[in-house]
Design a protein around this motif. Structure first.
Motif, PDB file in Angstrom:
ATOM      1  N   UNK B  50      13.292  42.126 -27.426  1.00 34.03           N
ATOM      2  CA  UNK B  50      13.037  43.189 -26.446  1.00 34.03           C
ATOM      3  C   UNK B  50      11.855  42.821 -25.563  1.00 34.03           C
ATOM      4  N   UNK B  53      12.860  40.405 -23.081  1.00 34.78           N
ATOM      5  CA  UNK B  53      13.614  41.122 -22.048  1.00 34.78           C
ATOM      6  C   UNK B  53      12.659  41.720 -21.015  1.00 34.78           C
ATOM      7  N   UNK B  54      11.508  42.203 -21.482  1.00 34.62           N
ATOM      8  CA  UNK B  54      10.518  42.753 -20.545  1.00 34.62           C
ATOM      9  C   UNK B  54      10.111  41.696 -19.526  1.00 34.62           C
ATOM     10  N   UNK B  80      13.502  50.288 -15.800  1.00 37.64           N
ATOM     11  CA  UNK B  80      13.782  49.319 -16.855  1.00 37.64           C
ATOM     12  C   UNK B  80      12.625  49.209 -17.822  1.00 37.64           C
ATOM     13  N   UNK B  81      11.418  48.882 -17.290  1.00 38.89           N
ATOM     14  CA  UNK B  81      10.304  48.635 -18.200  1.00 38.89           C
ATOM     15  C   UNK B  81       9.782  49.949 -18.762  1.00 38.89           C
ATOM     16  N   UNK B  82       9.714  50.967 -17.892  1.00 34.43           N
ATOM     17  CA  UNK B  82       9.132  52.219 -18.342  1.00 34.43           C
ATOM     18  C   UNK B  82      10.052  53.038 -19.216  1.00 34.43           C
ATOM     19  N   UNK B  84      13.943  52.007 -20.166  1.00 34.75           N
ATOM     20  CA  UNK B  84      15.020  51.411 -20.961  1.00 34.75           C
ATOM     21  C   UNK B  84      14.462  50.576 -22.108  1.00 34.75           C
ATOM     22  N   UNK B  85      13.475  49.723 -21.784  1.00 32.85           N
ATOM     23  CA  UNK B  85      12.927  48.890 -22.855  1.00 32.85           C
ATOM     24  C   UNK B  85      12.220  49.749 -23.889  1.00 32.85           C
ATOM     25  N   UNK B  86      11.536  50.800 -23.404  1.00 34.14           N
ATOM     26  CA  UNK B  86      10.884  51.691 -24.357  1.00 34.14           C
ATOM     27  C   UNK B  86      11.914  52.309 -25.290  1.00 34.14           C
ATOM     28  N   UNK B  87      13.061  52.655 -24.716  1.00 33.56           N
ATOM     29  CA  UNK B  87      14.144  53.206 -25.529  1.00 33.56           C
ATOM     30  C   UNK B  87      14.604  52.189 -26.573  1.00 33.56           C
ATOM     31  N   UNK B  88      14.770  50.936 -26.122  1.00 34.54           N
ATOM     32  CA  UNK B  88      15.157  49.874 -27.064  1.00 34.54           C
ATOM     33  C   UNK B  88      14.136  49.777 -28.193  1.00 34.54           C
ATOM     34  N   UNK B  89      12.863  49.643 -27.813  1.00 30.49           N
ATOM     35  CA  UNK B  89      11.824  49.457 -28.818  1.00 30.49           C
ATOM     36  C   UNK B  89      11.786  50.649 -29.765  1.00 30.49           C
TER      37      UNK B  89
END
Lengths: 390, 181, 346, 99
Positions: B50, B53-54, B80-82, B84-89
């Protein structure tokens, strides 16, 4: 308050949680959090093992004894006057109050009674140490909920009470002032007026707390309806003091028990609250500080003159016998069961300290709450580690 | 004023210098992105993936700004960074028990997947080189937020409404799917 | 600031960049230090009836340097089971977000770092990068308190990002631009019912937006009453638990610099930024006094932020989410609708 | 700048994404690879928008970002559901509906 009663689910959670590797523990299904033995919220070395589902507590188990100092056993090799210097350190915030029930028990076996003036001063110091103790709670509850300011106010104003205790006893924290048959010394000159000034400060402090803490919406949101103890459950777990009075039980040993102290000669009121939640416990303690101020004022005005020591031998040998005396200490009921075989030292001393019982309700109380509530409930139960572990 | 214009204006670079600067920036970003993307699909640690991905996503945002699509670059960072990735993490950390390491890539699958990937790249590269051999990007000025807004609310109003409905549907769908009972 | 520089002397690109980097550092560290000394050390102490630091320098004014020295000397402890690289990188990710934030804020008509079309949108976007850093810190520490704190922080920051953005949209509608400089100018040259004496600071028309923005900022900064991610009585210090020495200092600087920058954003969006009434907004004078005016507005706004910080107990996680979703977001949506309608009508 | 710079970079990222989707068995990693593919597409869209000096491509990239957000939300919810029901997110085990 929902409980997990399916044993298989519990077993699964426990199995998941007991695994030491972090990688396996952190699942939405379950995780063990050790609150303590070193944790800011446990004011000492209490350890509470909570099993979590997300932030919800599935099970909580207090583990005590990290600070066990064996006072009951140590008391068996100390002479009676020496024991007070030990028991002072049980509830270290209101230490004079610890000495009183032990001395009363010893006096009961010996058949001695302290002269009236000594009884009045005893009661006076007893209530002052209650103020010194509970005032700190009133501030500390704010810290546990994230408001840092109240505790500084508490420390500031508590200082004056400690000054007054020191002026009489010579000790701020551990006075060791009570003697079998009376007190070590009389109160100094001018002390009465000074103490009245201090009472004014404490009353102002109580008003400040009412403004700053109990009136605060967030404080109410965090404490009202949280950690509700029904009266019957509280009694079943042996809760005492403000904790049980906050559940609506009108029971106060100062009014209902009382030997050796002069509370029955004063005009005062036992405060109760019907809700039994964290807010009620806070509120009841706040009122008790005010009531204690009233009592101290009446005591100051009504001290009879006379000696402060009854006639007792210089070397105290307690005749064979046994006695159990309990008093309403700042934290709740504190009792000493003293058995004497006629020696210089007690044969056996059993201490019933309030916090031990108060904290034993936590497994029942914490189940189904959230992690932040664990802290607020623990804070509102108000325990002192020394009073748990002895 | 926009970033590109600002770069040109305030630094008093000649247009040739700007081109060099742009190419250098592109090279740095491209290399970083490809390396991060490769690590992302090969690392065994899901959280590391992840985080790689960032890096790729930040590079894409950089490319957008380089291409003059400033609003899009900022949106890329925000969404994306704020989010989607937070959601992934968040998902990974909440259920770390089985999300921790991914060691289930068998040799055969990796080989096949690699071949497919190479094939896809080969076809596309051949087609691209064939079609756009020396085409230059010669945009006169960067697009402004107002331009994008204008075209969203005129030419692309129907897709815009469709996306709004899709987001609402996805919101409800995600709640329904993830609910415990 | 380069605007000023181009007016004065011709500088080479690398010289300008160097100066800008130094000024960026100053713009981050100076307000952060001011806030820490003024509010965390002194105001907090006075509110709690104590004096605060008094030994280092007159009235403890050098205490900051002493603290920095202390942190630098401390050992940089990395837990044995931590993910070392991620653990080490996390504070820098948070700082990147802080430094990217500061560059959009103008301090005068020509005193800016970058003057981009999407200014305020850019600021809100980069402010969300810090969530990644916090999640990295919490996960890599391999401690349960850290992980719980990081998850709480992420949930909270994501939830309050929304009211923050929505509160700004009202201002953007009124100013008609995303550009921060444009928003300041719109306030400086605006009129209240035809009277342009004090311009039109948006706090008058967007008071609701200002209140929501401040509450959301409080939550974004994880300060009481929204400090559950670092709640010391519950989670020790949340995602910061395992950090020490320099890396803790970086987080600390990040926290207070971000507080200052959010206060600067609030004063730029709602209080007119570097502008004070009575002087022509295009005058060069503002390039000199603008930063000072902005700093004093920052101090004014952060006084509010820190006042709440020292007074309130903290919410519980679900109460916080309820406040965001059931109160702040509907209110800010209503604010946007009303602003939009009024904008069209007038 | 050449248009092909961007298109080839996008092709590389796309192929890496395809590899990731095919090779990974972890549901979350597959979702991440899909994000990679979508981003490669976005680079394409924006590069062509810049090439033709219009904003149509950028608008479509915006739509792609919005759709990607929706996709991740639903996708992660499904992965969580899968995890809850079968204690694994290994996608190769999700063939129990077969036969």
């Amino acid at each position: 308050m929902t409980a997990v009663d399916d044993p298989r689910r519990l077993a699964y959670i426990a199995g998941q949680a007991s695994d030491a590797r972090v990688n396996l523990e952190i699942e939405t299904e379950g995780m063990t959090l050790n609150i303590g033995p070193q944790h800011p919220a446990t004011h000492g070395t209490l350890r509470i093992v909570v099993k979590l589902d997300g932030e919800r507590v599935m099970r909580a188990e207090p583990i005590m004894g990290y600070m066990h100092r064996g006072y009951e056993k140590l008391a068996e090799v100390r002479t009676y006057p020496q024991v007070t210097s030990l028991v002072n350190r049980i509830d270290w915030l209101g230490s004079f109050a610890n000495e009183v029930p032990f001395i009363l028990a010893a006096e009961q076996i010996m058949g001695v009674e302290a002269p009236p003036r000594a009884q009045w001063i005893r009661t006076l110091l007893f209530e002052l140490s209650r103020i010194a103790n509970v005032v700190l709670f009133l501030g500390d509850m704010g810290v546990q909920l994230g408001a840092v300011t109240p505790v500084f106010f508490a420390f500031r104003d508590r200082e004056f009470v400690l000054n007054q205790i020191e002026a009489v006893t010579g000790g701020r924290f551990h006075p060791n002032f009570d003697r079998i048959g009376g007190l070590k010394d009389d109160i100094p000159k001018g002390w009465t007026e000074e103490t009245k000034g201090v009472l004014g400060r404490i009353r102002t402090f109580c008003d400040e707390m009412e403004d700053l803490v109990t009136g605060n919406e967030i404080f109410q949101a965090r404490t009202r309806g949280i950690g509700v103890i029904p009266a019957d459950v509280g009694l079943a777990y042996g809760l005492s003091g403000a904790n049980i009075r906050a559940s609506g039980v009108d029971w106060d040993l100062r009014r209902d028990g009382g030997i050796g102290l002069v509370h029955d000669k004063l005009d005062w009121k036992v405060w109760t609250h019907p809700d039994g939640d964290s807010f009620a416990r806070y509120w009841v303690r706040l009122q008790e500080v005010r009531e204690a101020c009233n009592m101290v004022e009446q005591l100051l005005d009504g001290i009879p003159s006379g000696p402060i020591m009854a006639k007792v031998p210089r070397i105290i040998k307690v005749p064979p016998g046994e006695a159990y005396v309990e008093t309403e200490n700042p934290l709740g009921v504190m009792g000493y069961y003293v058995v004497s075989k006629g020696d210089l030292v007690p044969y056996r001393v059993k201490i019933r300290s309030a916090s031990f019982n108060n904290i034993s309700i936590t497994p029942w109380l914490l189940e189904g709450t959230y992690v932040p509530d664990v802290v607020s409930i623990l804070a509102s139960l108000y325990f002192i580690l020394g009073d748990i572990d002895r | 004023m926009t970033t590109l214009a600002a770069l040109e204006g305030m630094d008093r670079l000649s247009s040739g210098d700007v081109l060099v600067a742009q190419n250098v920036a592109f090279a740095i970003m491209a290399i970083t992105m490809v390396a991060a993307a490769l690590r992302m699909v090969t690392t065994r640690n899901v959280v590391h993936a992840a985080l790689y991905l960032v890096i790729v996503l930040a590079g894409v945002a950089g490319l957008f700004i380089l291409l003059g699509a400033e609003f899009l670059g900022v949106t890329q960072v925000m969404v994306y960074i704020g989010a989607i990735v937070v959601l992934f993490l968040f998902g990974i950390m909440l259920t770390k028990g089985s999300f921790g390491e991914d060691d289930g890539v068998t040799g055969e699958r990796r080989l096949m997947a690699g071949l497919v990937g190479l094939l896809v790249f080969g076809v596309m590269a051949a087609a691209l080189v064939e079609s756009f051999a020396d085409a230059e990007i010669s945009r006169s000025g960067p697009s402004t937020t107002a331009d994008i807004a204008d075209s969203i609310f005129s030419a692309y109003i129907v897709p815009f409404e469709a996306v709004s409905v899709l987001l609402l549907a996805a919101l409800i769908g995600a709640i329904v799917v993830a609910r415990k009972d | 600031m380069s605007g000023v520089l181009t007016l004065a002397v011709e500088l080479a690109w690398w010289q300008q960049t160097g100066i800008r980097a130094v000024l960026g550092l100053v713009a981050v560290l100076l307000p952060a230090g001011t806030l820490v000394y003024l509010f965390l050390f002194k105001m907090m102490s006075f509110m709690q009836s104590r004096l605060g630091p008094m030994e280092a320098g007159p009235y403890g004014s050098l205490q900051l340097l002493a603290e920095v020295g202390k942190f630098l000397q401390k050992e940089d402890i990395i837990p044995e089971k931590a993910d070392r690289i991620v653990f080490k990188a996390a504070p820098f990710v948070v700082l990147i977000s802080t430094f990217l934030l500061v560059i959009v804020i103008p301090a005068g008509p020509d005193a800016w770092f970058i003057d981009v079309d999407t200014g305020i949108f850019l600021a809100l976007a980069v402010s969300s990068i810090s969530v990644i850093g916090i999640l990295m810190a919490g996960w890599a520490s391999s401690s349960k308190y850290s992980l719980l704190g990081a998850l709480r922080a992420a949930g909270q920051l994501v939830a309050y990002e929304l009211p923050l953005v929505l509160a700004v949209i009202g201002v953007v509608i009124q100013a008609g631009t995303l550009n921060v400089q444009g928003i300041v100018m719109a306030q400086a040259t605006g009129e209240i019912f035809g009277w342009g004496g004090i311009g039109n600071p948006f706090i008058l028309t967007q008071f609701l937006g200002f209140a929501i923005f401040l509450i959301a900022v409080q939550a974004e900064l994880t300060q009481p009453p929204f400090d559950m991610p670092v709640a010391e009585s519950e989670l020790v210090t949340g995602y910061l638990t395992e950090y020490s020495g320099l890396r803790f200092l970086l987080f600390f600087i990040g926290e207070f610099a971000t507080a200052a920058i959010f206060a600067a954003l609030a004063s730029t969006l709602f209080l007119g930024g570097w502008y004070v009434p009575g002087i022509d907004p295009t005058s060069d004078l503002f390039n000199v006094i603008g930063p000072v005016i902005l700093l004093s507005k920052v101090i004014l706004v952060s006084f509010l932020i820190f006042w709440f910080r020292f007074t309130y107990p903290r919410f519980r996680e679900d109460q916080l989410q309820q406040l965001a979703w059931k109160v702040l977001i509907p209110l800010s949506l209503a604010n946007i609708v009303v602003t939009g309608v009024l904008k069209v009508v007038f | 700048m050449l248009l092909n710079q961007f298109l080839l970079l996008s092709a590389v990222l796309f192929s890496i994404g395809v590899y990731g989707v095919l090779a990974r068995r972890n549901g979350v990693l597959v979702l991440m690879s899909i994000e990679l593919i979508l981003n490669a597409v976005n680079i394409n869209l924006v590069a062509f928008a810049a090439f033709r000096a219009t904003v149509g491509g950028e608008v479509f990239a915006l739509f792609v970002i919005a759709v990607a957000a929706a996709e991740v939300g639903v996708g992660l919810a499904m992965v969580l559901l899968l995890y809850r029901s079968s204690r694994t997110i290994d996608l190769t085990t999700v063939d129990r509906l077969r036969g």
